[in-house]
Scaffold this motif. Structure first.
Motif: not given
Length: 221
Positions: A16, A19-21, A36-37, A41-42, A45, A47
């Motif tokens: 997480h 950034g790997e969900h 789900t982002l 949002q990605c 953030t 990461w």
């Protein structure tokens, strides 16, 4: 929670934070429990980058063998709220500040057990509209106002049954039974008995509204 599930969720932090969900382990595909982002949002953030000093430092903590071994104990965790409630009931029947003989202490403890067992399953009280009821309290440890659940009124059927069984042989028990049955209605108590007075609040600030406290309330259950 099973140990393997807890370990898998703990180690999933390493995915997480980069950034790997969604990822695959031993042929099984897993994903973060959040929704789900969005693309925005990605992008907003920050990461961590795999291989960066920050990532390596956090990875060494998450994968610490001693810490992972401790996770096994966490699967057995149970908070002591119910036990604390039981201890409070005992203190009402046998306060620590008073001395009792062994027989008296035994009898009071048995009464506390009967009282606790009869009322342990009470549901949270609700308003006429069906909303849960709370009361505002000031927490000394947290040093802030909090909300506590309000529960349905306690019953004392066990006490009435005990008194009923002894009323034929004991005048005092008959009087107690009468007062219990009448719920003390019409009984004139001595005038020298002081009335209960609400203590002054220990809070250094006024209590906020229940709506404000409810918005930030967290429960242990």
């Amino acid at each position: 929670m099973q140990l393997q599930v807890l370990k898998r969720r703990w180690l999933s932090l390493l995915h997480h934070i980069t950034g790997e969900h969604e990822w695959t382990v031993d042929g099984e595909t897993y994903s973060c429990s959040h929704g789900t982002l969005t693309g925005d949002q990605c992008l907003r953030t920050r990461w961590l980058q795999c291989g960066s000093p920050s990532f390596k430092a956090l990875k060494s903590l998450i994968e610490n063998k001693s810490l992972i071994r401790d996770l096994e104990q966490m699967t057995l965790f149970k908070h002591t709220g119910s036990l604390e409630v039981y201890h409070n009931v005992i203190l009402k029947f046998a306060p620590k500040r008073l001395h009792f003989t062994y027989d008296t202490m035994l009898a009071r403890t048995k009464l506390a057990v009967l009282d606790h067992n009869e009322n342990v399953g009470r549901f949270q009280a609700v308003t006429r509209a069906g909303a849960p009821r709370y009361k505002k309290c000031y927490s000394r440890s947290a040093k802030e106002w909090i909300l506590k659940n309000m529960y349905e009124k306690k019953t004392n059927h066990y006490a009435r049954e005990l008194l009923r069984r002894t009323k034929k042989t004991n005048h005092y028990a008959r009087e107690l039974l009468r007062r219990t049955t009448e719920n003390c209605t019409g009984i004139n108590f001595p005038s020298n008995i002081s009335r209960s007075v609400h203590p002054v609040s220990i809070a250094p600030e006024p209590a906020p509204s229940k709506e404000e406290l409810l918005s930030k309330r967290r429960s242990r259950t």
